[in-house]
Design a protein around this motif. Structure first.
Motif, PDB file in Angstrom:
ATOM      1  N   TYR A  14       9.806 -44.482  24.738  1.00  0.00           N
ATOM      2  CA  TYR A  14       9.871 -42.888  24.556  1.00  0.00           C
ATOM      3  C   TYR A  14       9.500 -42.528  23.009  1.00  0.00           C
ATOM      4  CZ  TYR A  14      12.795 -42.608  28.198  1.00  0.00           C
ATOM      5  OH  TYR A  14      13.818 -42.112  29.630  1.00  0.00           O
ATOM      6  N   PRO A  61       8.952 -31.292  15.735  1.00  0.00           N
ATOM      7  CA  PRO A  61       8.068 -29.867  16.558  1.00  0.00           C
ATOM      8  C   PRO A  61       6.617 -29.766  16.173  1.00  0.00           C
ATOM      9  CG  PRO A  61       9.894 -29.330  15.097  1.00  0.00           C
ATOM     10  CD  PRO A  61       9.779 -31.107  14.848  1.00  0.00           C
ATOM     11  N   GLY A  86       5.056 -36.185  20.050  1.00  0.00           N
ATOM     12  CA  GLY A  86       5.014 -36.675  21.187  1.00  0.00           C
ATOM     13  C   GLY A  86       6.140 -35.932  22.046  1.00  0.00           C
ATOM     14  N   PRO A  87       6.508 -36.497  23.251  1.00  0.00           N
ATOM     15  CA  PRO A  87       7.071 -35.507  24.054  1.00  0.00           C
ATOM     16  C   PRO A  87       8.084 -36.656  24.250  1.00  0.00           C
ATOM     17  CG  PRO A  87       5.754 -37.030  25.273  1.00  0.00           C
ATOM     18  CD  PRO A  87       5.596 -37.450  24.247  1.00  0.00           C
ATOM     19  N   GLY A  88       8.620 -37.383  23.385  1.00  0.00           N
ATOM     20  CA  GLY A  88      10.102 -37.879  23.908  1.00  0.00           C
ATOM     21  C   GLY A  88      11.763 -37.223  23.175  1.00  0.00           C
ATOM     22  N   ARG A 103      12.212 -33.832  24.165  1.00  0.00           N
ATOM     23  CA  ARG A 103      12.105 -33.279  25.241  1.00  0.00           C
ATOM     24  C   ARG A 103      12.181 -33.914  26.827  1.00  0.00           C
ATOM     25  NH1 ARG A 103      11.665 -28.146  27.020  1.00  0.00           N
ATOM     26  NH2 ARG A 103      11.158 -27.308  24.789  1.00  0.00           N
ATOM     27  N   GLU A 104      11.321 -34.739  26.375  1.00  0.00           N
ATOM     28  CA  GLU A 104      11.740 -35.355  27.964  1.00  0.00           C
ATOM     29  C   GLU A 104      13.191 -35.810  28.244  1.00  0.00           C
ATOM     30  OE1 GLU A 104       9.189 -39.452  29.861  1.00  0.00           O
ATOM     31  OE2 GLU A 104       8.895 -38.791  28.296  1.00  0.00           O
ATOM     32  N   ASP A 115      13.958 -29.290  22.539  1.00  0.00           N
ATOM     33  CA  ASP A 115      12.748 -28.936  21.121  1.00  0.00           C
ATOM     34  C   ASP A 115      13.395 -30.222  20.050  1.00  0.00           C
ATOM     35  OD1 ASP A 115      10.691 -27.775  22.845  1.00  0.00           O
ATOM     36  OD2 ASP A 115      10.817 -25.869  21.661  1.00  0.00           O
TER      37      ASP A 115
END
Length: 279
Positions: free
Chosen positions: A187, A192, A253-255, A257-258, A263
């Motif tokens: 991840y 943000p 990077g999306p980590g 939220r993933e 956020d």
């Protein structure tokens, strides 16, 4: 039982508390003594001497592995620690890696970290990799000059990059240690938004309620200061990113939220929670 290394640092402290609040038995490992939550076992040990953790690893089901800067240089033994953990029966390792293994894979420190990631994958049946970018808490380097002279001194004053709140890193690490659904993931964690050192200075000024001055250091001045607390090579790598971030390093990077379903926290959020460190 879960072993947390680097337990008195900016990630380890909130991670240890989150695990304890979840009802887990936790052993907090650090090089120097420090406060830990009630009910948490504390162990003073040096990761440069992996055998010093043998006793606690024999009792552990999971390990959070965070390496201090000096363990990336000559004399560090993180691979030996991973092997000892696996031999002791630790089933799950969550490794704090770096976004640089993806964005700048060819430098020696990133090559070494990628090899450690691969070793973790090969050594234990359950694993997750956490790859943060720059930390919001790196601005604590400015705390003394802010307290004494209302001054921030940093290189590349107008180069903006994302910075991640260590509390977000800790929450992601806790989820990977506690929840099976995150196993086998790597991840990338960022903030943000992109924000420059000058912009961080504005945010800290707003949180403190006092004006702050900004002085731009040369790369050489910044490198000399950083080399006092980390290997020269790691300092150079960091300055390369701060001065000339790649397109990938400017991305969000999306980590967070993933893993967490929300956020990431902003730098202003971090500054407001840590304002007392600068007073």
């Amino acid at each position: 039982m879960i072993v947390v290394t680097g337990a008195t640092g900016n990630i380890g402290r909130p991670l240890t508390r989150a695990l304890a609040d979840a009802g887990e038995r936790v052993t907090a490992v650090s090089r120097r003594p420090g406060p830990v939550p009630d009910g948490v076992r504390r162990l003073t040990a040096d990761l440069a001497e992996p055998a010093s953790l043998d006793g606690v690893l024999a009792e552990a089901k999971a390990l959070f592995l965070l390496l201090s800067g000096d363990l990336h240089g000559p004399g560090g033994a993180p691979a030996e620690l991973v092997r000892r953990a696996a031999s002791a029966g630790v089933r799950r390792i969550v490794l704090l890696s770096t976004q640089g293994v993806v964005t700048r894979p060819f430098g020696p420190t990133r090559i070494a970290m990628r090899a450690l990631e691969d070793l973790v994958r090969a050594s234990v049946p359950e694993w997750a990799i956490v790859r943060p970018g720059g930390f919001a808490s790196n601005t604590l380097w400015w705390a003394e000059s802010i307290r004494t002279g209302r001054l921030v001194a940093a290189p590349f004053g107008d180069v903006a990059t994302p910075v991640v709140d260590p509390a977000d890193i800790a929450e992601v690490a806790a989820a990977c240690l506690l929840e099976d659904r995150h196993l086998g993931g790597a991840y990338e964690l960022t903030g943000p938004e992109v924000i420059s050192p000058r912009g961080q200075t504005v945010a800290l000024s707003a949180a403190l309620g006092v004006p702050l001055r900004f002085h731009e250091l040369t790369r050489e001045e910044a490198g000399a200061a950083m080399a006092r607390s980390m290997p020269v090579e790691l300092a150079d790598d960091t300055l390369d990113i701060l001065g000339a971030p790649s397109t990938a390093e400017l991305g969000i990077g999306p980590g967070v939220r993933e893993v967490l379903g929300r956020d990431p926290r902003t730098f202003a959020d971090w500054a407001a929670r840590h304002v007392d460190a600068f007073r």
